[in-house]
Scaffold this motif. Structure first.
Motif, short mmCIF file in Angstrom:
data_model
loop_
_atom_site.label_atom_id
_atom_site.label_comp_id
_atom_site.label_asym_id
_atom_site.label_seq_id
_atom_site.Cartn_x
_atom_site.Cartn_y
_atom_site.Cartn_z
N ALA A 100 23.21 -47.90 13.10
CA ALA A 100 22.48 -47.64 11.86
C ALA A 100 23.40 -47.79 10.65
O ALA A 100 22.97 -48.26 9.59
N CYS A 101 24.65 -47.43 10.79
CA CYS A 101 25.62 -47.61 9.70
C CYS A 101 25.84 -49.08 9.41
O CYS A 101 25.93 -49.49 8.24
N VAL A 102 25.91 -49.89 10.45
CA VAL A 102 26.06 -51.34 10.26
C VAL A 102 24.81 -51.91 9.60
O VAL A 102 24.91 -52.71 8.66
N ILE A 103 23.63 -51.49 10.05
CA ILE A 103 22.38 -51.95 9.46
C ILE A 103 22.33 -51.59 7.98
O ILE A 103 21.97 -52.40 7.13
N ARG A 104 22.70 -50.36 7.66
CA ARG A 104 22.69 -49.93 6.26
C ARG A 104 23.62 -50.79 5.41
O ARG A 104 23.28 -51.22 4.32
N ARG A 105 24.82 -51.02 5.93
CA ARG A 105 25.79 -51.84 5.18
C ARG A 105 25.23 -53.24 4.94
O ARG A 105 25.31 -53.77 3.83
N LEU A 106 24.66 -53.83 5.98
CA LEU A 106 24.13 -55.19 5.84
C LEU A 106 22.96 -55.24 4.85
O LEU A 106 22.87 -56.16 4.04
#
Length: 79
Positions: free
Chosen positions: A67-73
């Motif tokens: 979810a952190c990666v998704i948010r960053r992207l």
């Protein structure tokens, strides 16, 4: 490029030393509201938290990292 090598540094807040997180805890760590996480579950097949008998979502550590990666992207890189 492997996402797994990027995962540990992606969260807004450091991940506490535990394996499971309630949706509110996960949302705070990622930096979004709980309803955003629920929406992302429908859009990203890799984000699938466990559900308790009472249908409460329990996010695994890997779910929170994803979810952190998704948010960053989405939020930071504009995908």
């Amino acid at each position: 490029r492997r996402l797994s090598s990027e995962l540990p540094s992606m969260s807004i807040l450091p991940l506490p030393d535990k394996q499971f997180f309630k949706i509110g805890e996960a949302a705070d760590i990622v930096g979004v509201k709980a309803h955003v996480l629920r929406y992302w579950e429908s859009e990203f097949p890799g984000l699938r938290p466990l559900k308790t008998r009472g249908a409460h979502r329990m996010y695994r550590r890997a779910d929170v990292e994803l979810a952190c990666v998704i948010r960053r992207l989405l939020h930071d890189e504009g995908y």
